[in-house]
Design a protein around this motif. Sequence first.
Motif, PDB file in Angstrom:
ATOM      1  N   THR A  10      46.448  36.075  32.959  1.00 41.79           N
ATOM      2  CA  THR A  10      46.314  37.361  33.802  1.00 41.79           C
ATOM      3  C   THR A  10      44.949  37.199  34.499  1.00 41.79           C
ATOM      4  OG1 THR A  10      45.494  39.139  32.031  1.00 41.79           O
ATOM      5  CG2 THR A  10      47.664  38.822  32.229  1.00 41.79           C
ATOM      6  N   ILE A  11      44.684  37.830  35.346  1.00 41.42           N
ATOM      7  CA  ILE A  11      43.511  37.820  36.399  1.00 41.42           C
ATOM      8  C   ILE A  11      42.822  39.073  35.660  1.00 41.42           C
ATOM      9  CG2 ILE A  11      43.916  36.478  37.671  1.00 41.42           C
ATOM     10  CD1 ILE A  11      44.266  38.028  39.750  1.00 41.42           C
ATOM     11  N   GLY A  12      43.192  40.200  34.463  1.00 45.00           N
ATOM     12  CA  GLY A  12      42.787  41.528  34.753  1.00 45.00           C
ATOM     13  C   GLY A  12      41.513  41.048  34.038  1.00 45.00           C
ATOM     14  N   GLN A  13      41.090  40.480  32.354  1.00 50.04           N
ATOM     15  CA  GLN A  13      40.180  40.386  31.667  1.00 50.04           C
ATOM     16  C   GLN A  13      39.025  40.231  32.812  1.00 50.04           C
ATOM     17  OE1 GLN A  13      40.834  37.470  28.655  1.00 50.04           O
ATOM     18  NE2 GLN A  13      41.379  39.270  27.542  1.00 50.04           N
ATOM     19  N   ASN A  14      38.917  39.233  34.731  1.00 50.94           N
ATOM     20  CA  ASN A  14      37.855  38.535  35.212  1.00 50.94           C
ATOM     21  C   ASN A  14      37.636  40.415  36.560  1.00 50.94           C
ATOM     22  OD1 ASN A  14      37.951  36.323  33.874  1.00 50.94           O
ATOM     23  ND2 ASN A  14      39.830  35.773  35.171  1.00 50.94           N
ATOM     24  N   ILE A  15      38.978  40.459  36.713  1.00 53.44           N
ATOM     25  CA  ILE A  15      38.326  42.289  37.248  1.00 53.44           C
ATOM     26  C   ILE A  15      37.911  43.270  36.364  1.00 53.44           C
ATOM     27  CG2 ILE A  15      39.813  43.785  37.998  1.00 53.44           C
ATOM     28  CD1 ILE A  15      41.806  41.574  39.097  1.00 53.44           C
ATOM     29  N   ARG A  16      38.173  43.056  35.191  1.00 58.53           N
ATOM     30  CA  ARG A  16      37.207  44.550  34.567  1.00 58.53           C
ATOM     31  C   ARG A  16      35.732  43.730  34.262  1.00 58.53           C
ATOM     32  NH1 ARG A  16      40.340  43.734  29.704  1.00 58.53           N
ATOM     33  NH2 ARG A  16      41.179  45.658  30.309  1.00 58.53           N
ATOM     34  N   ALA A  17      35.623  42.765  34.648  1.00 57.44           N
ATOM     35  CA  ALA A  17      33.913  41.989  34.358  1.00 57.44           C
ATOM     36  C   ALA A  17      33.089  41.616  35.337  1.00 57.44           C
ATOM     37  CB  ALA A  17      34.369  40.287  33.787  1.00 57.44           C
ATOM     38  N   GLN A  18      34.055  41.844  36.396  1.00 56.55           N
ATOM     39  CA  GLN A  18      33.461  42.390  38.292  1.00 56.55           C
ATOM     40  C   GLN A  18      32.916  43.848  37.902  1.00 56.55           C
ATOM     41  OE1 GLN A  18      32.593  39.998  40.591  1.00 56.55           O
ATOM     42  NE2 GLN A  18      33.187  38.942  39.289  1.00 56.55           N
ATOM     43  N   ARG A  19      33.756  44.516  37.445  1.00 55.47           N
ATOM     44  CA  ARG A  19      34.080  45.719  37.811  1.00 55.47           C
ATOM     45  C   ARG A  19      32.467  46.062  36.885  1.00 55.47           C
ATOM     46  NH1 ARG A  19      35.105  49.828  33.712  1.00 55.47           N
ATOM     47  NH2 ARG A  19      36.953  48.823  32.861  1.00 55.47           N
ATOM     48  N   SER A  21      30.205  44.244  35.245  1.00 55.18           N
ATOM     49  CA  SER A  21      28.658  44.120  35.744  1.00 55.18           C
ATOM     50  C   SER A  21      28.079  44.818  36.788  1.00 55.18           C
ATOM     51  CB  SER A  21      29.126  42.269  36.240  1.00 55.18           C
ATOM     52  OG  SER A  21      29.630  42.633  37.219  1.00 55.18           O
ATOM     53  N   ARG A  22      28.991  46.117  37.402  1.00 56.57           N
ATOM     54  CA  ARG A  22      27.932  46.697  37.968  1.00 56.57           C
ATOM     55  C   ARG A  22      28.485  47.851  37.980  1.00 56.57           C
ATOM     56  NH1 ARG A  22      31.119  42.649  40.508  1.00 56.57           N
ATOM     57  NH2 ARG A  22      30.350  41.640  42.545  1.00 56.57           N
ATOM     58  N   GLY A  23      28.571  48.307  36.811  1.00 60.65           N
ATOM     59  CA  GLY A  23      28.125  49.242  35.922  1.00 60.65           C
ATOM     60  C   GLY A  23      29.191  50.804  37.147  1.00 60.65           C
ATOM     61  N   TRP A  24      29.890  49.803  37.120  1.00 58.25           N
ATOM     62  CA  TRP A  24      31.538  50.953  38.200  1.00 58.25           C
ATOM     63  C   TRP A  24      32.592  51.558  36.858  1.00 58.25           C
ATOM     64  CZ3 TRP A  24      32.508  48.512  43.071  1.00 58.25           C
ATOM     65  CH2 TRP A  24      31.574  47.733  44.213  1.00 58.25           C
ATOM     66  N   THR A  25      33.480  52.839  37.271  1.00 58.27           N
ATOM     67  CA  THR A  25      33.777  52.947  36.021  1.00 58.27           C
ATOM     68  C   THR A  25      35.625  52.764  36.779  1.00 58.27           C
ATOM     69  OG1 THR A  25      34.679  54.985  36.934  1.00 58.27           O
ATOM     70  CG2 THR A  25      32.481  55.376  35.353  1.00 58.27           C
ATOM     71  N   GLN A  32      37.658  53.892  45.256  1.00 60.88           N
ATOM     72  CA  GLN A  32      37.281  52.480  46.203  1.00 60.88           C
ATOM     73  C   GLN A  32      38.267  52.311  47.240  1.00 60.88           C
ATOM     74  OE1 GLN A  32      34.052  52.635  47.970  1.00 60.88           O
ATOM     75  NE2 GLN A  32      33.603  54.376  47.018  1.00 60.88           N
ATOM     76  N   LEU A  33      39.270  51.536  46.023  1.00 56.86           N
ATOM     77  CA  LEU A  33      40.539  51.107  47.166  1.00 56.86           C
ATOM     78  C   LEU A  33      40.998  52.314  47.479  1.00 56.86           C
ATOM     79  CD1 LEU A  33      41.774  49.690  44.000  1.00 56.86           C
ATOM     80  CD2 LEU A  33      40.943  48.428  45.816  1.00 56.86           C
ATOM     81  N   GLN A  34      41.390  53.435  47.382  1.00 59.85           N
ATOM     82  CA  GLN A  34      41.988  54.761  48.457  1.00 59.85           C
ATOM     83  C   GLN A  34      41.504  54.765  49.731  1.00 59.85           C
ATOM     84  OE1 GLN A  34      42.352  58.108  45.973  1.00 59.85           O
ATOM     85  NE2 GLN A  34      43.540  56.508  44.599  1.00 59.85           N
ATOM     86  N   LEU A  35      40.138  55.034  49.747  1.00 58.47           N
ATOM     87  CA  LEU A  35      39.090  54.524  51.468  1.00 58.47           C
ATOM     88  C   LEU A  35      39.089  53.201  52.138  1.00 58.47           C
ATOM     89  CD1 LEU A  35      35.996  55.921  50.088  1.00 58.47           C
ATOM     90  CD2 LEU A  35      37.788  57.631  50.630  1.00 58.47           C
ATOM     91  N   CYS A  36      39.715  52.308  51.103  1.00 54.92           N
ATOM     92  CA  CYS A  36      40.130  51.074  51.657  1.00 54.92           C
ATOM     93  C   CYS A  36      41.176  51.109  52.097  1.00 54.92           C
ATOM     94  CB  CYS A  36      39.550  49.771  51.113  1.00 54.92           C
ATOM     95  SG  CYS A  36      38.195  49.881  50.676  1.00 54.92           S
ATOM     96  N   ASN A  39      46.690  52.743  47.636  1.00 56.30           N
ATOM     97  CA  ASN A  39      46.671  53.793  46.927  1.00 56.30           C
ATOM     98  C   ASN A  39      47.319  52.911  45.833  1.00 56.30           C
ATOM     99  OD1 ASN A  39      47.934  56.148  46.764  1.00 56.30           O
ATOM    100  ND2 ASN A  39      49.952  56.026  46.840  1.00 56.30           N
ATOM    101  N   MET A  40      46.167  53.700  44.930  1.00 54.35           N
ATOM    102  CA  MET A  40      45.956  53.102  43.677  1.00 54.35           C
ATOM    103  C   MET A  40      45.339  54.540  43.091  1.00 54.35           C
ATOM    104  SD  MET A  40      45.056  49.898  41.332  1.00 54.35           S
ATOM    105  CE  MET A  40      45.847  48.750  42.932  1.00 54.35           C
ATOM    106  N   SER A  41      45.370  54.719  41.806  1.00 51.78           N
ATOM    107  CA  SER A  41      45.415  56.005  40.325  1.00 51.78           C
ATOM    108  C   SER A  41      44.754  54.959  39.802  1.00 51.78           C
ATOM    109  CB  SER A  41      46.463  56.661  39.844  1.00 51.78           C
ATOM    110  OG  SER A  41      47.511  54.962  39.473  1.00 51.78           O
ATOM    111  N   ARG A  42      43.514  55.592  38.298  1.00 52.82           N
ATOM    112  CA  ARG A  42      43.069  55.268  37.489  1.00 52.82           C
ATOM    113  C   ARG A  42      43.995  54.627  36.712  1.00 52.82           C
ATOM    114  NH1 ARG A  42      42.240  54.903  32.781  1.00 52.82           N
ATOM    115  NH2 ARG A  42      43.548  56.833  32.524  1.00 52.82           N
ATOM    116  N   ASP A  43      45.150  54.998  36.579  1.00 51.58           N
ATOM    117  CA  ASP A  43      46.125  54.212  35.762  1.00 51.58           C
ATOM    118  C   ASP A  43      46.514  53.270  35.683  1.00 51.58           C
ATOM    119  OD1 ASP A  43      44.844  56.692  34.038  1.00 51.58           O
ATOM    120  OD2 ASP A  43      47.030  57.645  34.663  1.00 51.58           O
TER     121      ASP A  43
END
Length: 78
Positions: A10-19, A21-25, A32-36, A39-43
């Motif tokens: 899975t690429i989930g770990q790499n996506i988590r690392a990207q997040r 590395s920016r200090g984002w929750t 931010q995805l919803q603004l783009c 349609n995605m919730s945090r869960d």
Amino acid sequence: MEQKIKQDQTIGQNIRAQRLSRGWTQERVAAQLQLCGVNMSRDFYAHIENGTYNIRVSELAALRRLFQCRYDDFFEGI
């Protein structure tokens, strides 16, 4: 002779690392995805990072734009 089934990578770990590395929750990424227009919730986003959801190409493209990274960064080590 016993065969072992290889788990899908899975690429989930790499996506988590990207997040991280920016200090984002996860909440910030989901908002931010919803603004783009994604349609995605945090869960739901958490499922992507945990590898329990197969991400859509449109979602991956939105994450690449959001993180301002290369697609290769998501697949590193796979």
